[in-house]
Design a protein around this motif. Structure first.
Motif, PDB file in Angstrom:
ATOM      1  N   GLY A   1      31.889  37.158  36.946  1.00 52.51           N
ATOM      2  CA  GLY A   1      32.420  38.515  36.964  1.00 52.51           C
ATOM      3  C   GLY A   1      33.055  38.914  38.288  1.00 52.51           C
ATOM      4  O   GLY A   1      33.383  40.082  38.495  1.00 52.51           O
ATOM      5  N   ASP A   2      33.237  37.950  39.183  1.00 51.98           N
ATOM      6  CA  ASP A   2      33.920  38.241  40.444  1.00 51.98           C
ATOM      7  C   ASP A   2      35.425  38.275  40.198  1.00 51.98           C
ATOM      8  O   ASP A   2      35.971  37.465  39.453  1.00 51.98           O
ATOM      9  N   ILE A   3      36.103  39.224  40.858  1.00 50.32           N
ATOM     10  CA  ILE A   3      37.537  39.423  40.694  1.00 50.32           C
ATOM     11  C   ILE A   3      38.239  38.886  41.933  1.00 50.32           C
ATOM     12  O   ILE A   3      37.879  39.232  43.057  1.00 50.32           O
ATOM     13  N   TYR A   4      39.252  38.054  41.712  1.00 54.40           N
ATOM     14  CA  TYR A   4      40.005  37.420  42.798  1.00 54.40           C
ATOM     15  C   TYR A   4      41.477  37.818  42.720  1.00 54.40           C
ATOM     16  O   TYR A   4      42.068  37.807  41.639  1.00 54.40           O
ATOM     17  N   ALA A   5      42.067  38.149  43.854  1.00 50.77           N
ATOM     18  CA  ALA A   5      43.516  38.297  43.980  1.00 50.77           C
ATOM     19  C   ALA A   5      44.076  36.900  44.199  1.00 50.77           C
ATOM     20  O   ALA A   5      43.528  36.130  44.991  1.00 50.77           O
ATOM     21  N   VAL A   6      45.165  36.570  43.500  1.00 53.61           N
ATOM     22  CA  VAL A   6      45.683  35.201  43.585  1.00 53.61           C
ATOM     23  C   VAL A   6      47.146  35.098  44.019  1.00 53.61           C
ATOM     24  O   VAL A   6      47.622  34.006  44.294  1.00 53.61           O
ATOM     25  N   ALA A   7      47.863  36.213  44.078  1.00 50.91           N
ATOM     26  CA  ALA A   7      49.284  36.170  44.442  1.00 50.91           C
ATOM     27  C   ALA A   7      49.776  37.598  44.682  1.00 50.91           C
ATOM     28  O   ALA A   7      49.020  38.556  44.517  1.00 50.91           O
ATOM     29  N   VAL A   8      51.037  37.708  45.060  1.00 44.74           N
ATOM     30  CA  VAL A   8      51.705  39.008  45.182  1.00 44.74           C
ATOM     31  C   VAL A   8      53.050  38.873  44.485  1.00 44.74           C
ATOM     32  O   VAL A   8      53.837  37.997  44.819  1.00 44.74           O
TER      33      VAL A   8
ATOM     34  N   TYR B   1      49.518  32.278  48.548  1.00 39.36           N
ATOM     35  CA  TYR B   1      48.373  32.901  49.210  1.00 39.36           C
ATOM     36  C   TYR B   1      47.083  32.374  48.603  1.00 39.36           C
ATOM     37  O   TYR B   1      47.017  32.074  47.416  1.00 39.36           O
ATOM     38  N   PRO B   2      46.022  32.289  49.404  1.00 42.77           N
ATOM     39  CA  PRO B   2      44.745  31.801  48.862  1.00 42.77           C
ATOM     40  C   PRO B   2      44.111  32.847  47.953  1.00 42.77           C
ATOM     41  O   PRO B   2      44.281  34.057  48.146  1.00 42.77           O
ATOM     42  N   ALA B   3      43.386  32.392  46.940  1.00 43.74           N
ATOM     43  CA  ALA B   3      42.613  33.306  46.089  1.00 43.74           C
ATOM     44  C   ALA B   3      41.532  33.945  46.962  1.00 43.74           C
ATOM     45  O   ALA B   3      40.844  33.264  47.713  1.00 43.74           O
ATOM     46  N   THR B   4      41.413  35.258  46.871  1.00 44.88           N
ATOM     47  CA  THR B   4      40.467  36.009  47.695  1.00 44.88           C
ATOM     48  C   THR B   4      39.654  36.938  46.811  1.00 44.88           C
ATOM     49  O   THR B   4      40.223  37.690  46.006  1.00 44.88           O
ATOM     50  N   ARG B   5      38.339  36.911  46.965  1.00 49.12           N
ATOM     51  CA  ARG B   5      37.471  37.797  46.185  1.00 49.12           C
ATOM     52  C   ARG B   5      37.690  39.230  46.668  1.00 49.12           C
ATOM     53  O   ARG B   5      37.586  39.519  47.853  1.00 49.12           O
ATOM     54  N   ILE B   6      37.992  40.123  45.722  1.00 49.58           N
ATOM     55  CA  ILE B   6      38.266  41.518  46.087  1.00 49.58           C
ATOM     56  C   ILE B   6      37.330  42.512  45.391  1.00 49.58           C
ATOM     57  O   ILE B   6      37.395  43.708  45.673  1.00 49.58           O
ATOM     58  N   GLY B   7      36.480  42.039  44.517  1.00 53.23           N
ATOM     59  CA  GLY B   7      35.567  42.939  43.826  1.00 53.23           C
ATOM     60  C   GLY B   7      34.817  42.216  42.735  1.00 53.23           C
ATOM     61  O   GLY B   7      34.890  40.996  42.618  1.00 53.23           O
ATOM     62  N   SER B   8      34.094  42.987  41.937  1.00 52.88           N
ATOM     63  CA  SER B   8      33.369  42.409  40.802  1.00 52.88           C
ATOM     64  C   SER B   8      33.364  43.395  39.641  1.00 52.88           C
ATOM     65  O   SER B   8      33.480  44.614  39.839  1.00 52.88           O
ATOM     66  N   LEU B   9      33.222  42.855  38.440  1.00 57.88           N
ATOM     67  CA  LEU B   9      33.195  43.700  37.255  1.00 57.88           C
ATOM     68  C   LEU B   9      32.042  44.697  37.307  1.00 57.88           C
ATOM     69  O   LEU B   9      32.177  45.826  36.847  1.00 57.88           O
TER      70      LEU B   9
ATOM     71  N   GLY C   1      45.546  46.587  49.423  1.00 55.10           N
ATOM     72  CA  GLY C   1      45.769  46.609  47.985  1.00 55.10           C
ATOM     73  C   GLY C   1      44.830  47.606  47.335  1.00 55.10           C
ATOM     74  O   GLY C   1      43.900  48.117  47.972  1.00 55.10           O
ATOM     75  N   LEU C   2      45.063  47.869  46.055  1.00 55.38           N
ATOM     76  CA  LEU C   2      44.257  48.816  45.307  1.00 55.38           C
ATOM     77  C   LEU C   2      43.908  48.201  43.957  1.00 55.38           C
ATOM     78  O   LEU C   2      44.787  47.859  43.170  1.00 55.38           O
ATOM     79  N   LEU C   3      42.610  48.035  43.704  1.00 51.81           N
ATOM     80  CA  LEU C   3      42.080  47.470  42.462  1.00 51.81           C
ATOM     81  C   LEU C   3      41.701  48.621  41.542  1.00 51.81           C
ATOM     82  O   LEU C   3      41.019  49.562  41.971  1.00 51.81           O
ATOM     83  N   LEU C   4      42.123  48.535  40.264  1.00 55.24           N
ATOM     84  CA  LEU C   4      41.906  49.628  39.321  1.00 55.24           C
ATOM     85  C   LEU C   4      41.381  49.152  37.983  1.00 55.24           C
ATOM     86  O   LEU C   4      41.781  48.106  37.498  1.00 55.24           O
ATOM     87  N   LYS C   5      40.518  49.964  37.383  1.00 56.33           N
ATOM     88  CA  LYS C   5      40.132  49.819  35.977  1.00 56.33           C
ATOM     89  C   LYS C   5      40.665  51.069  35.298  1.00 56.33           C
ATOM     90  O   LYS C   5      40.151  52.167  35.507  1.00 56.33           O
ATOM     91  N   LEU C   6      41.728  50.894  34.503  1.00 55.74           N
ATOM     92  CA  LEU C   6      42.465  52.020  33.964  1.00 55.74           C
ATOM     93  C   LEU C   6      41.822  52.680  32.742  1.00 55.74           C
ATOM     94  O   LEU C   6      42.053  53.853  32.482  1.00 55.74           O
TER      95      LEU C   6
END
Length: 164
Positions: free
Chosen positions: A141-148, A36-44, A64-69
């Motif tokens: 500081g951009d966050i990318y999803a890169v795989a599943v 899968y292509p890297a996709t920007r999903i958020g930022s720090l 998907g769900l992005l989390l800072k635990l």
């Protein structure tokens, strides 16, 4: 023809259970993600501890769900190694999970997953981990999803089978 003894039967069953409970990382090594292509999903800068951010990945049909635990997690990124992402579809019947009280919860049948431990299921009807979405953070500081890592509920093939 040899008879199987009770001891041999129980021993074989224990071996099967032990093999079935191998760590998830080993299972993932045998089932890598599709390309899968890297996709920007958020930022720090916009990520808040304890507040999940939903995003579409690997396509518009999968959430998907992005989390800072706020505590280190397996596969976590960032200074505290606490930033992770998962498929938001419960592995039991595909209901949408939400982040509540340090766990991912399914409102349909009450399955619960631990986001600090690869999305491991520890309660409810789900029988497998939530697929983790590996991340990359760039210098801005951009966050990318890169795989599943794992099979998204309702899909026949989002991971490669051996020899494919």
């Amino acid at each position: 023809m040899s008879q199987i003894t009770r001891r041999r039967f129980v021993g074989s069953g224990m071996t099967i259970v032990a093999l079935a409970s191998l760590p998830r990382a080993r299972a993932q090594a045998m089932a890598p993600s599709l390309g899968y292509p890297a996709t920007r999903i958020g930022s720090l800068g916009t990520l808040k501890e304890g507040v999940g951010q939903y995003f579409a990945y690997p396509d518009d049909a999968a959430q998907g769900l992005l989390l800072k635990l706020g505590k280190p997690a397996i596969g976590g990124l960032g200074k505290e190694r606490d930033i992770v992402a998962f498929s938001a579809a419960c592995t039991h019947m595909g209901c949408g999970v939400a982040y509540k009280g340090e766990r991912l919860q399914c409102p349909c049948h009450y399955s619960m997953f631990d986001p600090a431990k690869n999305g491991q299921v520890y309660q409810g009807l789900a029988s497998s981990y939530l697929p983790q979405i590996p991340l990359r953070i760039d210098a801005a500081g951009d966050i990318y999803a890169v795989a599943v890592e794992g099979l998204i509920w309702g899909r026949a093939r989002n991971i490669l089978s051996k020899g494919a």
